[in-house]
Scaffold this motif. Structure first.
Motif, PDB file in Angstrom:
ATOM      1  N   PRO A  90      10.116  -0.480  -6.029  1.00 56.38           N
ATOM      2  CA  PRO A  90      10.021  -0.204  -7.462  1.00 56.38           C
ATOM      3  C   PRO A  90      11.391   0.080  -8.064  1.00 56.38           C
ATOM      4  O   PRO A  90      12.156   0.868  -7.518  1.00 56.38           O
ATOM      5  CB  PRO A  90       9.115   1.032  -7.536  1.00 56.38           C
ATOM      6  CG  PRO A  90       9.114   1.621  -6.181  1.00 56.38           C
ATOM      7  CD  PRO A  90       9.516   0.562  -5.207  1.00 56.38           C
ATOM      8  N   ILE A  91      11.689  -0.579  -9.159  1.00 56.22           N
ATOM      9  CA  ILE A  91      12.986  -0.429  -9.806  1.00 56.22           C
ATOM     10  C   ILE A  91      12.867   0.692 -10.836  1.00 56.22           C
ATOM     11  O   ILE A  91      12.491   0.480 -11.982  1.00 56.22           O
ATOM     12  CB  ILE A  91      13.427  -1.747 -10.486  1.00 56.22           C
ATOM     13  CG1 ILE A  91      13.317  -2.909  -9.507  1.00 56.22           C
ATOM     14  CG2 ILE A  91      14.846  -1.626 -11.034  1.00 56.22           C
ATOM     15  CD1 ILE A  91      14.176  -2.771  -8.256  1.00 56.22           C
ATOM     16  N   ASN A 146       2.940   9.799  -5.712  1.00 55.38           N
ATOM     17  CA  ASN A 146       2.951  11.214  -6.103  1.00 55.38           C
ATOM     18  C   ASN A 146       4.339  11.837  -6.011  1.00 55.38           C
ATOM     19  O   ASN A 146       4.564  12.908  -6.563  1.00 55.38           O
ATOM     20  CB  ASN A 146       1.928  12.017  -5.283  1.00 55.38           C
ATOM     21  CG  ASN A 146       2.173  11.852  -3.796  1.00 55.38           C
ATOM     22  OD1 ASN A 146       2.848  10.916  -3.376  1.00 55.38           O
ATOM     23  ND2 ASN A 146       1.639  12.739  -2.995  1.00 55.38           N
ATOM     24  N   ILE A 147       5.261  11.189  -5.296  1.00 57.39           N
ATOM     25  CA  ILE A 147       6.611  11.751  -5.250  1.00 57.39           C
ATOM     26  C   ILE A 147       7.571  10.981  -6.145  1.00 57.39           C
ATOM     27  O   ILE A 147       8.738  11.324  -6.249  1.00 57.39           O
ATOM     28  CB  ILE A 147       7.179  11.815  -3.811  1.00 57.39           C
ATOM     29  CG1 ILE A 147       7.277  10.416  -3.203  1.00 57.39           C
ATOM     30  CG2 ILE A 147       6.337  12.729  -2.945  1.00 57.39           C
ATOM     31  CD1 ILE A 147       8.124  10.403  -1.943  1.00 57.39           C
ATOM     32  N   ASP A 150       0.803  -1.220   0.000  1.00 56.46           N
ATOM     33  CA  ASP A 150       0.000   0.000   0.000  1.00 56.46           C
ATOM     34  C   ASP A 150       0.837   1.271   0.000  1.00 56.46           C
ATOM     35  O   ASP A 150       0.418   2.293  -0.516  1.00 56.46           O
ATOM     36  CB  ASP A 150      -0.941   0.026   1.207  1.00 56.46           C
ATOM     37  CG  ASP A 150      -2.105  -0.918   1.015  1.00 56.46           C
ATOM     38  OD1 ASP A 150      -2.653  -1.371   2.022  1.00 56.46           O
ATOM     39  OD2 ASP A 150      -2.449  -1.197  -0.137  1.00 56.46           O
ATOM     40  N   TRP A 151       2.018   1.175   0.570  1.00 55.45           N
ATOM     41  CA  TRP A 151       2.852   2.384   0.648  1.00 55.45           C
ATOM     42  C   TRP A 151       3.199   2.902  -0.738  1.00 55.45           C
ATOM     43  O   TRP A 151       3.393   4.095  -0.929  1.00 55.45           O
ATOM     44  CB  TRP A 151       4.113   2.107   1.447  1.00 55.45           C
ATOM     45  CG  TRP A 151       5.085   1.196   0.748  1.00 55.45           C
ATOM     46  CD1 TRP A 151       5.131  -0.160   0.808  1.00 55.45           C
ATOM     47  CD2 TRP A 151       6.128   1.580  -0.146  1.00 55.45           C
ATOM     48  NE1 TRP A 151       6.142  -0.639   0.015  1.00 55.45           N
ATOM     49  CE2 TRP A 151       6.773   0.408  -0.582  1.00 55.45           C
ATOM     50  CE3 TRP A 151       6.597   2.811  -0.624  1.00 55.45           C
ATOM     51  CZ2 TRP A 151       7.846   0.423  -1.472  1.00 55.45           C
ATOM     52  CZ3 TRP A 151       7.676   2.813  -1.518  1.00 55.45           C
ATOM     53  CH2 TRP A 151       8.287   1.629  -1.921  1.00 55.45           C
ATOM     54  N   ILE A 152       3.263   2.003  -1.696  1.00 54.09           N
ATOM     55  CA  ILE A 152       3.599   2.438  -3.057  1.00 54.09           C
ATOM     56  C   ILE A 152       2.563   3.435  -3.571  1.00 54.09           C
ATOM     57  O   ILE A 152       2.906   4.461  -4.141  1.00 54.09           O
ATOM     58  CB  ILE A 152       3.712   1.224  -3.992  1.00 54.09           C
ATOM     59  CG1 ILE A 152       5.023   0.499  -3.700  1.00 54.09           C
ATOM     60  CG2 ILE A 152       3.644   1.654  -5.452  1.00 54.09           C
ATOM     61  CD1 ILE A 152       5.251  -0.735  -4.500  1.00 54.09           C
ATOM     62  N   TYR A 180       0.311   2.717 -10.520  1.00 51.27           N
ATOM     63  CA  TYR A 180       0.571   1.381  -9.992  1.00 51.27           C
ATOM     64  C   TYR A 180      -0.440   0.393 -10.560  1.00 51.27           C
ATOM     65  O   TYR A 180      -1.646   0.611 -10.466  1.00 51.27           O
ATOM     66  CB  TYR A 180       0.486   1.419  -8.462  1.00 51.27           C
ATOM     67  CG  TYR A 180       0.676   0.086  -7.785  1.00 51.27           C
ATOM     68  CD1 TYR A 180       1.699  -0.755  -8.175  1.00 51.27           C
ATOM     69  CD2 TYR A 180      -0.167  -0.310  -6.758  1.00 51.27           C
ATOM     70  CE1 TYR A 180       1.887  -1.970  -7.552  1.00 51.27           C
ATOM     71  CE2 TYR A 180       0.014  -1.526  -6.117  1.00 51.27           C
ATOM     72  CZ  TYR A 180       1.041  -2.351  -6.521  1.00 51.27           C
ATOM     73  OH  TYR A 180       1.214  -3.556  -5.892  1.00 51.27           O
ATOM     74  N   ILE A 181       0.061  -0.671 -11.158  1.00 56.42           N
ATOM     75  CA  ILE A 181      -0.814  -1.717 -11.695  1.00 56.42           C
ATOM     76  C   ILE A 181      -0.730  -2.914 -10.756  1.00 56.42           C
ATOM     77  O   ILE A 181       0.251  -3.649 -10.749  1.00 56.42           O
ATOM     78  CB  ILE A 181      -0.385  -2.140 -13.108  1.00 56.42           C
ATOM     79  CG1 ILE A 181      -0.272  -0.917 -14.014  1.00 56.42           C
ATOM     80  CG2 ILE A 181      -1.391  -3.126 -13.686  1.00 56.42           C
ATOM     81  CD1 ILE A 181       0.389  -1.228 -15.332  1.00 56.42           C
ATOM     82  N   LYS A 182      -1.747  -3.064  -9.932  1.00 59.25           N
ATOM     83  CA  LYS A 182      -1.738  -4.098  -8.907  1.00 59.25           C
ATOM     84  C   LYS A 182      -1.624  -5.497  -9.503  1.00 59.25           C
ATOM     85  O   LYS A 182      -0.878  -6.337  -9.023  1.00 59.25           O
ATOM     86  CB  LYS A 182      -3.021  -4.009  -8.078  1.00 59.25           C
ATOM     87  CG  LYS A 182      -2.745  -3.908  -6.585  1.00 59.25           C
ATOM     88  CD  LYS A 182      -4.022  -3.638  -5.817  1.00 59.25           C
ATOM     89  CE  LYS A 182      -3.699  -2.874  -4.541  1.00 59.25           C
ATOM     90  NZ  LYS A 182      -4.878  -2.369  -3.855  1.00 59.25           N
ATOM     91  N   GLU A 183      -2.375  -5.745 -10.577  1.00 58.59           N
ATOM     92  CA  GLU A 183      -2.433  -7.092 -11.149  1.00 58.59           C
ATOM     93  C   GLU A 183      -1.059  -7.548 -11.632  1.00 58.59           C
ATOM     94  O   GLU A 183      -0.703  -8.709 -11.551  1.00 58.59           O
ATOM     95  CB  GLU A 183      -3.419  -7.140 -12.315  1.00 58.59           C
ATOM     96  CG  GLU A 183      -4.820  -6.655 -11.982  1.00 58.59           C
ATOM     97  CD  GLU A 183      -4.934  -5.129 -12.021  1.00 58.59           C
ATOM     98  OE1 GLU A 183      -4.724  -4.537 -13.089  1.00 58.59           O
ATOM     99  OE2 GLU A 183      -5.202  -4.538 -10.964  1.00 58.59           O
TER     100      GLU A 183
END
Ligand SMILES: [Zn+2]
Length: 53
Positions: free
Chosen positions: A45-46, A9-10, A2-4, A22-25
């Motif tokens: 995230p890379i 926004n930053i 969830d933190w992603i 963010y694409i959860k699937e």
């Protein structure tokens, strides 16, 4: 993961500076502008430009 969503926004696309989504699937981030995708590995995230060989 969830933190992603909180920190989206930053974060920005390293290629064009565009907003990321963010694409959860797929567990990926995608740039809304240039449509490049970035994998999320172990919750991180890379957001690095891929080296061209
Ligand atoms: Zn981009």
């Amino acid at each position: 993961m969830d933190w992603i969503e909180k920190y989206l926004n930053i974060l920005q696309c390293p290629y064009c500076g565009g907003d990321l989504e963010y694409i959860k699937e797929k567990n990926q981030l995608i740039c809304k502008s240039c449509k490049k995708t970035f994998d999320i590995v172990d919750g991180i995230p890379i957001l690095l430009k891929k080296m061209k060989k």
